[in-house]
Design a protein around this motif. Structure first.
Motif, PDB file in Angstrom:
ATOM      1  N   ALA A 289       0.729  -1.078   0.019  1.00 34.24           N
ATOM      2  CA  ALA A 289       0.033   0.032  -0.097  1.00 34.24           C
ATOM      3  C   ALA A 289       0.945   1.314   0.134  1.00 34.24           C
ATOM      4  O   ALA A 289       0.305   2.293   0.248  1.00 34.24           O
ATOM      5  N   GLY A 290       2.148   1.250  -0.114  1.00 33.75           N
ATOM      6  CA  GLY A 290       2.978   2.191  -0.224  1.00 33.75           C
ATOM      7  C   GLY A 290       3.195   2.921   1.150  1.00 33.75           C
ATOM      8  O   GLY A 290       3.043   2.266   2.320  1.00 33.75           O
ATOM      9  N   ASP A 291       3.582   4.123   1.316  1.00 36.81           N
ATOM     10  CA  ASP A 291       3.938   4.690   2.457  1.00 36.81           C
ATOM     11  C   ASP A 291       2.869   5.856   2.937  1.00 36.81           C
ATOM     12  O   ASP A 291       3.054   6.598   3.782  1.00 36.81           O
ATOM     13  N   GLY A 292       1.830   5.621   2.419  1.00 36.81           N
ATOM     14  CA  GLY A 292       0.638   6.686   2.915  1.00 36.81           C
ATOM     15  C   GLY A 292       0.189   6.391   4.018  1.00 36.81           C
ATOM     16  O   GLY A 292       0.393   5.486   4.937  1.00 36.81           O
ATOM     17  N   GLY A 293      -0.571   7.378   4.828  1.00 36.82           N
ATOM     18  CA  GLY A 293      -1.238   7.542   6.013  1.00 36.82           C
ATOM     19  C   GLY A 293      -2.626   6.706   6.126  1.00 36.82           C
ATOM     20  O   GLY A 293      -2.992   6.213   4.876  1.00 36.82           O
ATOM     21  N   HIS A 294      -3.226   6.818   6.906  1.00 42.34           N
ATOM     22  CA  HIS A 294      -4.644   6.409   7.176  1.00 42.34           C
ATOM     23  C   HIS A 294      -5.572   6.625   6.094  1.00 42.34           C
ATOM     24  O   HIS A 294      -6.603   6.025   5.906  1.00 42.34           O
ATOM     25  N   SER A 295      -5.546   7.904   5.640  1.00 44.33           N
ATOM     26  CA  SER A 295      -6.606   8.290   4.811  1.00 44.33           C
ATOM     27  C   SER A 295      -6.136   8.380   3.180  1.00 44.33           C
ATOM     28  O   SER A 295      -6.711   9.107   2.426  1.00 44.33           O
ATOM     29  N   ASP A 296      -4.920   7.670   3.151  1.00 46.75           N
ATOM     30  CA  ASP A 296      -4.298   7.860   1.828  1.00 46.75           C
ATOM     31  C   ASP A 296      -4.642   6.494   0.660  1.00 46.75           C
ATOM     32  O   ASP A 296      -4.021   6.517  -0.184  1.00 46.75           O
ATOM     33  N   TYR A 297      -5.555   5.616   1.089  1.00 45.61           N
ATOM     34  CA  TYR A 297      -5.321   4.366   0.320  1.00 45.61           C
ATOM     35  C   TYR A 297      -6.019   4.592  -0.891  1.00 45.61           C
ATOM     36  O   TYR A 297      -5.963   3.901  -2.031  1.00 45.61           O
ATOM     37  N   PHE A 298      -6.910   5.636  -1.191  1.00 41.38           N
ATOM     38  CA  PHE A 298      -7.535   5.914  -2.475  1.00 41.38           C
ATOM     39  C   PHE A 298      -6.904   7.326  -2.925  1.00 41.38           C
ATOM     40  O   PHE A 298      -7.525   7.686  -3.997  1.00 41.38           O
ATOM     41  N   ALA A 299      -5.671   7.496  -2.681  1.00 38.38           N
ATOM     42  CA  ALA A 299      -5.205   8.709  -3.275  1.00 38.38           C
ATOM     43  C   ALA A 299      -4.669   8.643  -4.630  1.00 38.38           C
ATOM     44  O   ALA A 299      -4.084   7.592  -4.951  1.00 38.38           O
ATOM     45  N   PRO A 300      -5.106   9.484  -5.694  1.00 37.77           N
ATOM     46  CA  PRO A 300      -4.743   9.213  -6.998  1.00 37.77           C
ATOM     47  C   PRO A 300      -3.438   8.895  -7.218  1.00 37.77           C
ATOM     48  O   PRO A 300      -2.411   9.891  -6.617  1.00 37.77           O
ATOM     49  N   GLY A 301      -2.720   8.162  -7.899  1.00 37.05           N
ATOM     50  CA  GLY A 301      -1.352   7.845  -8.252  1.00 37.05           C
ATOM     51  C   GLY A 301      -0.823   6.920  -7.173  1.00 37.05           C
ATOM     52  O   GLY A 301       0.427   6.860  -7.540  1.00 37.05           O
ATOM     53  N   SER A 302      -1.481   6.748  -6.035  1.00 39.21           N
ATOM     54  CA  SER A 302      -0.769   5.882  -5.290  1.00 39.21           C
ATOM     55  C   SER A 302      -0.422   4.361  -5.418  1.00 39.21           C
ATOM     56  O   SER A 302      -1.590   3.763  -6.378  1.00 39.21           O
ATOM     57  N   LEU A 303       0.424   3.645  -4.967  1.00 40.98           N
ATOM     58  CA  LEU A 303       0.346   2.223  -5.115  1.00 40.98           C
ATOM     59  C   LEU A 303      -0.787   1.352  -4.786  1.00 40.98           C
ATOM     60  O   LEU A 303      -1.272   0.535  -5.289  1.00 40.98           O
ATOM     61  N   SER A 304      -1.355   2.142  -3.445  1.00 42.76           N
ATOM     62  CA  SER A 304      -2.456   1.107  -2.826  1.00 42.76           C
ATOM     63  C   SER A 304      -3.529   1.294  -3.728  1.00 42.76           C
ATOM     64  O   SER A 304      -4.421   0.366  -4.184  1.00 42.76           O
ATOM     65  N   LEU A 305      -3.876   2.345  -4.571  1.00 42.10           N
ATOM     66  CA  LEU A 305      -5.079   2.709  -5.456  1.00 42.10           C
ATOM     67  C   LEU A 305      -4.754   1.727  -6.771  1.00 42.10           C
ATOM     68  O   LEU A 305      -5.748   1.095  -7.112  1.00 42.10           O
ATOM     69  N   THR A 306      -3.456   1.591  -7.102  1.00 38.82           N
ATOM     70  CA  THR A 306      -3.496   0.744  -8.309  1.00 38.82           C
ATOM     71  C   THR A 306      -3.528  -0.676  -8.135  1.00 38.82           C
ATOM     72  O   THR A 306      -4.232  -1.488  -8.734  1.00 38.82           O
ATOM     73  N   ASN A 307      -3.119  -1.100  -6.830  1.00 43.62           N
ATOM     74  CA  ASN A 307      -3.330  -2.414  -6.426  1.00 43.62           C
ATOM     75  C   ASN A 307      -4.874  -2.916  -6.030  1.00 43.62           C
ATOM     76  O   ASN A 307      -5.433  -4.000  -6.572  1.00 43.62           O
ATOM     77  N   LEU A 308      -5.564  -1.714  -5.609  1.00 48.25           N
ATOM     78  CA  LEU A 308      -7.239  -2.193  -5.295  1.00 48.25           C
ATOM     79  C   LEU A 308      -7.896  -2.247  -6.564  1.00 48.25           C
ATOM     80  O   LEU A 308      -8.525  -2.863  -6.894  1.00 48.25           O
ATOM     81  N   ALA A 309      -7.340  -1.377  -7.765  1.00 46.10           N
ATOM     82  CA  ALA A 309      -8.015  -1.773  -9.054  1.00 46.10           C
ATOM     83  C   ALA A 309      -7.523  -2.883  -9.555  1.00 46.10           C
ATOM     84  O   ALA A 309      -8.504  -3.467 -10.265  1.00 46.10           O
TER      85      ALA A 309
END
Length: 325
Positions: A289-309
Motif C-alpha cells: 500500500a506504499g507509504d501513505g497514511g490512514h486516509s491515503d489508500y485511495f489517493a490518485p496515483g498511489s500504489l494502494s489505489l493501483t493494487n485495489l484496481a
C-alpha cells in the motif's frame, strides 16, 4: 505532512490508552459512543425493491429526498448540511439510498450499474457522515477513474452510522454488528439489479473492515480488501465464513499500526478487534500500500489505489514483499 503525522500519533496514543482502559474494566461510560447532534430531515421515501428497470426512478426519488432534506436543514439554520444535501440532489447524482436524518446515510453509484459486470463497494470507517461525505466520495471517484473504462461500477456505501474516532463505540463491534445486515442487503440489491455472474468486491477501510467481517459469512462477493484495519474481531480469514479472496494492506504511515491487537468481552459486547489482518496467522493475502497514511489508500496515483484496481479487475496483484514501494 508533519501535522498529519502528529495527528496520527495522537490517535494511536488514544487507541492504546483507551483500549487498554476498556480491557482492564475501567469503563464508566456507556459503550454506545458519544451522541451526535440530530439534524432534522424528512423520512426518506419507501420504495419497492430496486431492479434494473426501476433503477433510474430510484435515483430520482432519492435525489428528491436529498432536495427535501436540504430545504429542511436550511429552514433550521444548518447551512452546511443544506449545502451538502443540495449537492446530492443534483440531476447527475445516482443515489441508490439517502437518509438526511441525524449524521445521515447515502449510497451513491458511479458508472452504469445496470450493465456492470464488476462492482466495487467502498465501506467507510469512523467519522463519516453527510457532513464529511465529500472526502469519501472523492475516494470512490478516484477508484472509478483508475479502473479500466467499461462495464465496471463503483458504489460509495455510507449505509451505517459510523462511530467517532474518539469514542467508546469505535473500540467495540456494536456498530459493525448493527451495520452488517444493511451491507448484506446492499449486495443482494446489486445482484438483483445486474443479474447473476456479477463480481462484487468489498473495499473496507478502518472500522469498515469490522463491518465487512461481520457481514462476510456466505456473502456473494468475490473479494474483501481490509485497508488500515485495527482488526476484524476474527482471528483468521478462514473464520469469516466466506469463499471470497480476503486481502489486507496497511500504508507505511498509517497510525493504525500502533493499535494493540487485543480483544475481550465486556458488558455484553466485544471490545478490541484481535488479530492483525496483516499477520501470517490471520491468513489474508497481504499486498503493498506504499507509504501513505490512514486516509491515503485511495489517493490518485498511489500504489494502494493501483493494487485495489487490480483486485477489482481480477488482475495479478504482486506480493507485498516483492513489489516496489
Amino acid at each position: 505532512m508533519a501535522r498529519r503525522r502528529t495527528t496520527g500519533r495522537h490517535r494511536a496514543r488514544w487507541w492504546r490508552g483507551g483500549l487498554m482502559a476498556l480491557l482492564t474494566g475501567a469503563v464508566v461510560l456507556p459503550l454506545s459512543g458519544a451522541a451526535r447532534p440530530v439534524t432534522p430531515a424528512p423520512a426518506p421515501a419507501v420504495l419497492p425493491p430496486v431492479t434494473a428497470a426501476t433503477l433510474d426512478a430510484a435515483y430520482a426519488a432519492h435525489r428528491a429526498d436529498a432536495a427535501a432534506a436540504s430545504r429542511t436543514a436550511a429552514a433550521h439554520g444548518d447551512r452546511h448540511r443544506a449545502v451538502a444535501d443540495r449537492a446530492l440532489a443534483a440531476p447527475d447524482r445516482q443515489l441508490l439510498a439517502f437518509d438526511g436524518r441525524g449524521a445521515g446515510l447515502v449510497t451513491e453509484v458511479f458508472g452504469d450499474l445496470a450493465h456492470a459486470d464488476r462492482i466495487a463497494v467502498l465501506v467507510p470507517g469512523s467519522d463519516t457522515g453527510l457532513d464529511t461525505y465529500g472526502r469519501f466520495r472523492a475516494a470512490a471517484l478516484a477508484l472509478y477513474h483508475r479502473l479500466t473504462p467499461g462495464r465496471t461500477a463503483v458504489v460509495a456505501w455510507l449505509g451505517y452510522e459510523t462511530p467517532g474516532t474518539v469514542s467508546t463505540a469505535v473500540a467495540t463491534t456494536g456498530r459493525a454488528e448493527e451495520a452488517a445486515p444493511a451491507l448484506r442487503a446492499l449486495v443482494r440489491t446489486l445482484h438483483r439489479v445486474t443479474g447473476p455472474g456479477t463480481d462484487v468486491s468489498l473495499l473496507c477501510h478502518s472500522y469498515g473492515t469490522v463491518v465487512c467481517a461481520r457481514a462476510a459469512h456466505g456473502l456473494d462477493v468475490t473479494d474483501i480488501a481490509l485497508l488500515g484495519s485495527p482488526g476484524t474481531g476474527t482471528d483468521a480469514a478462514a473464520r469469516l465464513g466466506t469463499d471470497a479472496r480476503v486481502w489486507a494492506a496497511r500504508g507505511g504511515g498509517d497510525w493504525v499500526a500502533h493499535v494493540p491487537h487485543l480483544s475481550a468481552e465486556l458488558f455484553g459486547t466485544t471490545v478490541g478487534f484481535g488479530t492483525d489482518p496483516l499477520s501470517p496467522s490471520f491468513g489474508a493475502r497481504v499486498f503493498a500500500a506504499g507509504d501513505g497514511g490512514h486516509s491515503d489508500y485511495f489517493a490518485p496515483g498511489s500504489l494502494s489505489l493501483t493494487n485495489l484496481a487490480r483486485i477489482v479487475q481480477d488482475e495479478t496483484v504482486p506480493d507485498s514483499t516483492t513489489e516496489a514501494q
